[in-house]
Every structure is written in structure tokens, then in C-alpha cells.
Design a protein around this motif. Sequence first.
Motif, PDB file in Angstrom:
ATOM      1  N   ALA A  80       0.807  -1.016   0.203  1.00 23.61           N
ATOM      2  CA  ALA A  80      -0.088   0.009   0.168  1.00 23.61           C
ATOM      3  C   ALA A  80       0.779   1.282   0.031  1.00 23.61           C
ATOM      4  O   ALA A  80       0.247   2.420  -0.050  1.00 23.61           O
ATOM      5  CB  ALA A  80      -0.904  -0.096   1.242  1.00 23.61           C
ATOM      6  N   GLY A  81       2.168   1.090  -0.018  1.00 23.72           N
ATOM      7  CA  GLY A  81       3.169   2.254  -0.080  1.00 23.72           C
ATOM      8  C   GLY A  81       3.355   2.952   1.365  1.00 23.72           C
ATOM      9  O   GLY A  81       3.797   4.050   1.537  1.00 23.72           O
ATOM     10  N   HIS A  82       3.130   2.204   2.418  1.00 23.78           N
ATOM     11  CA  HIS A  82       3.549   2.761   3.862  1.00 23.78           C
ATOM     12  C   HIS A  82       4.777   2.443   4.221  1.00 23.78           C
ATOM     13  O   HIS A  82       5.383   1.288   3.937  1.00 23.78           O
ATOM     14  CB  HIS A  82       2.236   2.489   4.768  1.00 23.78           C
ATOM     15  N   GLN A  83       5.243   3.214   5.075  1.00 20.97           N
ATOM     16  CA  GLN A  83       6.837   3.194   5.499  1.00 20.97           C
ATOM     17  C   GLN A  83       6.684   2.190   7.203  1.00 20.97           C
ATOM     18  O   GLN A  83       5.995   2.673   7.834  1.00 20.97           O
ATOM     19  CB  GLN A  83       7.407   4.314   6.030  1.00 20.97           C
ATOM     20  N   ILE A  84       7.432   1.194   7.089  1.00 22.00           N
ATOM     21  CA  ILE A  84       7.666   0.467   8.369  1.00 22.00           C
ATOM     22  C   ILE A  84       8.944   0.691   8.931  1.00 22.00           C
ATOM     23  O   ILE A  84      10.147   0.441   8.156  1.00 22.00           O
ATOM     24  CB  ILE A  84       7.608  -1.122   7.907  1.00 22.00           C
ATOM     25  N   GLY A  85       8.989   1.123   9.994  1.00 21.49           N
ATOM     26  CA  GLY A  85      10.191   1.401  10.904  1.00 21.49           C
ATOM     27  C   GLY A  85      10.621   2.978  10.700  1.00 21.49           C
ATOM     28  O   GLY A  85      10.102   3.572  10.082  1.00 21.49           O
ATOM     29  N   THR A 121      14.054   5.267  -5.295  1.00 23.05           N
ATOM     30  CA  THR A 121      13.358   5.358  -6.652  1.00 23.05           C
ATOM     31  C   THR A 121      11.770   5.575  -6.521  1.00 23.05           C
ATOM     32  O   THR A 121      11.167   5.642  -7.744  1.00 23.05           O
ATOM     33  CB  THR A 121      13.643   4.085  -7.445  1.00 23.05           C
ATOM     34  N   GLY A 122      11.260   5.719  -5.374  1.00 21.32           N
ATOM     35  CA  GLY A 122       9.821   5.808  -5.184  1.00 21.32           C
ATOM     36  C   GLY A 122       9.212   4.605  -4.887  1.00 21.32           C
ATOM     37  O   GLY A 122       7.908   4.881  -4.457  1.00 21.32           O
ATOM     38  N   ARG A 123       9.905   3.695  -4.657  1.00 22.52           N
ATOM     39  CA  ARG A 123       9.085   2.487  -4.413  1.00 22.52           C
ATOM     40  C   ARG A 123       9.094   2.019  -2.878  1.00 22.52           C
ATOM     41  O   ARG A 123      10.392   2.253  -2.151  1.00 22.52           O
ATOM     42  CB  ARG A 123       9.466   0.887  -5.101  1.00 22.52           C
ATOM     43  N   GLN A 124       8.223   1.248  -2.171  1.00 20.08           N
ATOM     44  CA  GLN A 124       8.377   0.662  -0.901  1.00 20.08           C
ATOM     45  C   GLN A 124       9.056  -0.885  -1.163  1.00 20.08           C
ATOM     46  O   GLN A 124       8.629  -1.503  -2.049  1.00 20.08           O
ATOM     47  CB  GLN A 124       7.264   0.602   0.020  1.00 20.08           C
ATOM     48  N   VAL A 125      10.062  -1.095  -0.206  1.00 23.31           N
ATOM     49  CA  VAL A 125      10.610  -2.356  -0.581  1.00 23.31           C
ATOM     50  C   VAL A 125      10.760  -3.018   0.966  1.00 23.31           C
ATOM     51  O   VAL A 125      10.968  -2.406   1.942  1.00 23.31           O
ATOM     52  CB  VAL A 125      11.924  -2.321  -1.233  1.00 23.31           C
ATOM     53  N   TRP A 126      10.514  -4.307   1.141  1.00 19.30           N
ATOM     54  CA  TRP A 126      10.415  -5.197   2.443  1.00 19.30           C
ATOM     55  C   TRP A 126      11.169  -6.495   2.386  1.00 19.30           C
ATOM     56  O   TRP A 126      11.151  -7.087   1.173  1.00 19.30           O
ATOM     57  CB  TRP A 126       9.147  -5.031   3.352  1.00 19.30           C
ATOM     58  N   ALA A 127      11.538  -7.200   3.526  1.00 17.47           N
ATOM     59  CA  ALA A 127      12.118  -8.531   3.445  1.00 17.47           C
ATOM     60  C   ALA A 127      13.324  -8.521   2.267  1.00 17.47           C
ATOM     61  O   ALA A 127      13.433  -9.326   1.532  1.00 17.47           O
ATOM     62  CB  ALA A 127      11.094  -9.465   2.723  1.00 17.47           C
ATOM     63  N   THR A 159       7.452  -5.719  -2.532  1.00 16.98           N
ATOM     64  CA  THR A 159       7.740  -4.376  -3.182  1.00 16.98           C
ATOM     65  C   THR A 159       6.450  -3.785  -3.526  1.00 16.98           C
ATOM     66  O   THR A 159       5.384  -4.424  -3.643  1.00 16.98           O
ATOM     67  CB  THR A 159       8.460  -4.281  -4.532  1.00 16.98           C
ATOM     68  N   SER A 160       6.293  -2.325  -3.740  1.00 19.56           N
ATOM     69  CA  SER A 160       5.111  -1.748  -3.836  1.00 19.56           C
ATOM     70  C   SER A 160       5.087  -1.337  -5.476  1.00 19.56           C
ATOM     71  O   SER A 160       5.923  -1.654  -6.079  1.00 19.56           O
ATOM     72  CB  SER A 160       4.882  -0.461  -3.171  1.00 19.56           C
ATOM     73  N   ALA A 161       4.027  -0.568  -5.922  1.00 14.84           N
ATOM     74  CA  ALA A 161       3.958  -0.039  -7.019  1.00 14.84           C
ATOM     75  C   ALA A 161       4.888   0.988  -7.097  1.00 14.84           C
ATOM     76  O   ALA A 161       5.345   1.618  -6.076  1.00 14.84           O
ATOM     77  CB  ALA A 161       2.636   0.433  -7.586  1.00 14.84           C
ATOM     78  N   ALA A 162       5.078   1.557  -8.445  1.00  9.67           N
ATOM     79  CA  ALA A 162       5.952   2.587  -8.658  1.00  9.67           C
ATOM     80  C   ALA A 162       5.528   4.062  -8.101  1.00  9.67           C
ATOM     81  O   ALA A 162       4.500   4.308  -8.120  1.00  9.67           O
ATOM     82  CB  ALA A 162       6.514   2.801 -10.030  1.00  9.67           C
ATOM     83  N   LYS A 163       6.293   4.827  -7.467  1.00 12.26           N
ATOM     84  CA  LYS A 163       6.290   6.209  -7.181  1.00 12.26           C
ATOM     85  C   LYS A 163       4.954   6.227  -6.195  1.00 12.26           C
ATOM     86  O   LYS A 163       4.030   7.093  -6.301  1.00 12.26           O
ATOM     87  CB  LYS A 163       5.842   7.025  -8.438  1.00 12.26           C
ATOM     88  N   VAL A 164       5.078   5.482  -5.092  1.00 20.41           N
ATOM     89  CA  VAL A 164       4.338   5.641  -3.880  1.00 20.41           C
ATOM     90  C   VAL A 164       4.601   6.623  -3.002  1.00 20.41           C
ATOM     91  O   VAL A 164       3.866   7.272  -2.205  1.00 20.41           O
ATOM     92  CB  VAL A 164       4.175   4.259  -2.909  1.00 20.41           C
ATOM     93  N   HIS A 165       5.787   7.051  -3.263  1.00 19.87           N
ATOM     94  CA  HIS A 165       6.369   8.376  -2.477  1.00 19.87           C
ATOM     95  C   HIS A 165       7.253   9.240  -3.597  1.00 19.87           C
ATOM     96  O   HIS A 165       7.583   8.553  -4.539  1.00 19.87           O
ATOM     97  CB  HIS A 165       7.051   8.137  -1.123  1.00 19.87           C
ATOM     98  N   PRO A 168      10.383  10.182  -5.607  1.00 20.89           N
ATOM     99  CA  PRO A 168      11.643   9.466  -5.531  1.00 20.89           C
ATOM    100  C   PRO A 168      12.598  10.671  -5.522  1.00 20.89           C
ATOM    101  O   PRO A 168      12.427  11.671  -6.028  1.00 20.89           O
ATOM    102  CB  PRO A 168      11.415   8.932  -7.261  1.00 20.89           C
ATOM    103  N   LEU A 169      13.813  10.292  -5.283  1.00 19.51           N
ATOM    104  CA  LEU A 169      15.034  11.039  -5.104  1.00 19.51           C
ATOM    105  C   LEU A 169      16.098  10.813  -6.480  1.00 19.51           C
ATOM    106  O   LEU A 169      16.568  11.911  -6.818  1.00 19.51           O
ATOM    107  CB  LEU A 169      15.721  10.998  -3.947  1.00 19.51           C
ATOM    108  N   VAL A 170      15.603   9.886  -6.932  1.00 19.48           N
ATOM    109  CA  VAL A 170      16.544   9.379  -8.137  1.00 19.48           C
ATOM    110  C   VAL A 170      15.770   8.647  -9.087  1.00 19.48           C
ATOM    111  O   VAL A 170      14.762   7.845  -8.599  1.00 19.48           O
ATOM    112  CB  VAL A 170      17.917   8.725  -7.755  1.00 19.48           C
ATOM    113  N   ASP A 171      16.105   8.643 -10.285  1.00 21.98           N
ATOM    114  CA  ASP A 171      15.393   7.928 -11.373  1.00 21.98           C
ATOM    115  C   ASP A 171      16.238   6.526 -11.363  1.00 21.98           C
ATOM    116  O   ASP A 171      17.022   6.348 -10.715  1.00 21.98           O
ATOM    117  CB  ASP A 171      15.270   8.461 -12.719  1.00 21.98           C
ATOM    118  N   GLU A 172      15.189   5.727 -12.056  1.00 19.80           N
ATOM    119  CA  GLU A 172      15.509   4.093 -12.137  1.00 19.80           C
ATOM    120  C   GLU A 172      16.984   4.057 -12.881  1.00 19.80           C
ATOM    121  O   GLU A 172      17.565   3.077 -12.474  1.00 19.80           O
ATOM    122  CB  GLU A 172      14.514   3.271 -12.890  1.00 19.80           C
TER     123      GLU A 172
END
Length: 264
Positions: free
Chosen positions: A110-115, A203-209, A224-230, A232-236
Motif C-alpha cells: 500500500a506504500g506505507h513506511q515500516i520502521g 526510486t519511489g518504491r517501498q521495499v521489504w524483506a 515491493t510496492s507499485a512505482a512512485k508511492v512516494h 523519488p529522489l533518483v530515477d531508475e
Amino acid sequence: MTTRLYCRECGWHSEFRRKRSAIRAAARHYCTGTPVADTRPPWWSRMWTNLWTSHSGAAAVDTEARADDRADDDVLFDAHGNRIQWAALAAHHAETTRRARAAMVELVRAGHQIGPPPYGYRALRIRVTDPSGHSKLRAVLVPEWQTAAVVKQIFTWRADHGLTFAVTAAQLNSDLRQYPAPVPNGRWTAKAVRRIVTNPKYTGRQVWARTVAGRPAPMEQWVTSAAKVHEPLVDERTFHRAQPGPAEGPPSAGDSADSPRSTA
């Protein structure tokens, strides 16, 4: 803990997950009758009582004395002399682990931050409503202007100028006021730079595990989440160009954003 309210006079009944909510509802109940409350413990508490132990029919004994007398070292008893059922214990642990992981996967996708947020971002608390109608606070990443500029500069040095992690750290340490370190009153290290460069959250994705049992996991096993849920600071393209090559060594568990000592 679940609290049920029932009114014998008008037949009104309702169920609440919090005792405080039940008290407020009873105070708002306008009827000649008084609601009756019935409190039930959570399901996992009842499972502990009913499944994890089986009554042996014997009186409570001293567990240390029983441990000295029994011949089978694999048999354990609780304080009441009940034999522990390891099968039920393992089943309960597996079920709670499955539920916890499913909840984490749902949050990440869903694009939410953990931790704690990674360097360059700050966590913004927002209120979201789940399908059941419950409102909850969740965290999303938004750029922090000064440290976000540092992250962009690191990727520029890596992708456009090919600087190593050690040289990049030295460049950052030359002006800590402009390039504040991830640790307050600390200094940049090659490992800290590597953690930032290898973190796909930029890159704007949420990643876990990204790690399993303390070891780096294959990319296909990441959540991983979908692209650009937040933002991005750099492009892919820049992110992939900045990644370490074979000469810089394989990734370690400390490089993962899921590591407790990580900058993410």
C-alpha cells in the motif's frame, strides 16, 4: 478483549473491541433497563488455556523436582503440572507469524513506511480508512530538503563520476555542515554510503524483506510496492548506474534497509 452489551428490556445488543467504547455506548443507551456486560478474552488467550496444556489430573507439583525425576528430557510441564503440548505451540506460532507477515506485506504494497525512514526522507503520519471502516494512522515518506539533496549528490558522484564508496565518504566528510551524516555528530563511512546507494526506496518504491535470517534475499523474493508511492529522489536509470560492481564486493546483510543498523 471483547465486551458484549445486552439489554433485557429492549433487546438491544452490541459488541465492542475496547472496554472504554462499551462504557460510552452503555452511557448513551436510553432505556428503562440497564445493559448487561459480558467480557470475553481474546482468542489467542483461550487457545493458550485450552490447547497449549493438557490437564494431567495430578496436583500441582514443583517443576524443578519433576524435572529431576522424569526420564524423558523432552517432556516439560508448566507450573500447574500440565504437560506442554508442543504441537499446539508450534501451530500457534506459525499462525501468528503468518498473520504478522501478511499484515506487513499489505502495508508495504500500500506504500506505507515500516520502521524509521531512510536518510533523505521523513515520515509523515496520515490517517487512512481500511475496508472494514476503521481509521488508522499510517506513515508515508516525504523528502527532507537538506538530506534529500545529499542523497541526490551521492548518486550523481556514483553514476556520473564513478567515485568509490570510500572516496564518496571522504567527499562528504569534507563538509559535514552541507552533508550531515546519518548518525548525529558522526562521520560518513563507506558502508553508510553503500546502504544509501543500494536502497531502492530512493526510486519511489517501498521495499521489504530484503534479508532472510540475517542474510541478503534474492531480489525476486522482495516485497515491493507499485512505482512512485512516494516522491523519488533518483530515477531508475541513475539508480542502476550507481550500483556497486563486482570489484566492490557482494552485498552484505548490513546493506539491507531491513537491517536494524541501516540508514533506512
